[in-house]
Design an enzyme around this catalytic site. Sequence first.
Site, PDB file in Angstrom:
ATOM      1  N   GLU A   1      49.031  37.059  35.429  1.00 11.50           N
ATOM      2  CA  GLU A   1      49.996  37.831  34.665  1.00 11.50           C
ATOM      3  C   GLU A   1      50.296  37.072  33.384  1.00 11.50           C
ATOM      4  O   GLU A   1      50.342  35.846  33.389  1.00 11.50           O
ATOM      5  CB  GLU A   1      51.309  38.026  35.437  1.00 11.50           C
ATOM      6  CG  GLU A   1      51.225  38.960  36.620  1.00 11.50           C
ATOM      7  CD  GLU A   1      50.729  38.288  37.889  1.00 11.50           C
ATOM      8  OE1 GLU A   1      50.335  38.997  38.817  1.00 11.50           O
ATOM      9  OE2 GLU A   1      50.730  37.036  37.949  1.00 11.50           O
TER      10      GLU A   1
ATOM     11  N   TYR B   1      42.773  34.290  27.023  1.00 14.91           N
ATOM     12  CA  TYR B   1      42.232  35.011  28.178  1.00 14.91           C
ATOM     13  C   TYR B   1      41.154  36.010  27.767  1.00 14.91           C
ATOM     14  O   TYR B   1      40.139  36.140  28.454  1.00 14.91           O
ATOM     15  CB  TYR B   1      43.363  35.679  28.959  1.00 14.91           C
ATOM     16  CG  TYR B   1      44.361  34.680  29.509  1.00 14.91           C
ATOM     17  CD1 TYR B   1      43.935  33.493  30.111  1.00 14.91           C
ATOM     18  CD2 TYR B   1      45.725  34.898  29.416  1.00 14.91           C
ATOM     19  CE1 TYR B   1      44.835  32.571  30.599  1.00 14.91           C
ATOM     20  CE2 TYR B   1      46.631  33.977  29.912  1.00 14.91           C
ATOM     21  CZ  TYR B   1      46.180  32.814  30.500  1.00 14.91           C
ATOM     22  OH  TYR B   1      47.083  31.903  30.984  1.00 14.91           O
TER      23      TYR B   1
END
Length: 156
Positions: A111, A123
């Site tokens: 998350e 990411y």
Amino acid sequence: MSARADVLWRVRRMRPRDVPAVVAIEHSAYDFPWSERIFRDCLRVGYRAWVVQHARAAIAGYALASIAVGEAHLLNLCVAEHARGQGAAACLLEAVIAQAERESAAELLLEVRPSNRAARRLYVRYGFETRGRRPNYYPCRDGREDALLLSKVIGH
């Protein structure tokens, strides 16, 4: 990992004696930080945990992950403000991915706050894709912030 990051950073397993330094980074980075007890409990129950540092310098960041039953979950990854933008987070993320591969996880989940643009860029660079949104997931000064659920297929 860039060649520069290879030279500058050393990633190793987190030890119980590292927890005070990790907690100091956590408290400097977040308005709602994890407690020392949470970090100690993570180590006690066997979550995978790493720290990153220059050769003999102070710890500059850490990562924790849960890996079980074919799935890995990055629980926390944080780098001290003075060390951001220098490849430390990438080194930690690569350690998590490598461990998940060694343990035959098929997917790595995490998350991230939509407002954390630097983390989201990292990411995406490593192949994570948005899978969903968790409403009101994170506490913040103005109430709550959603989390983006990201995943990366690993292994194969």
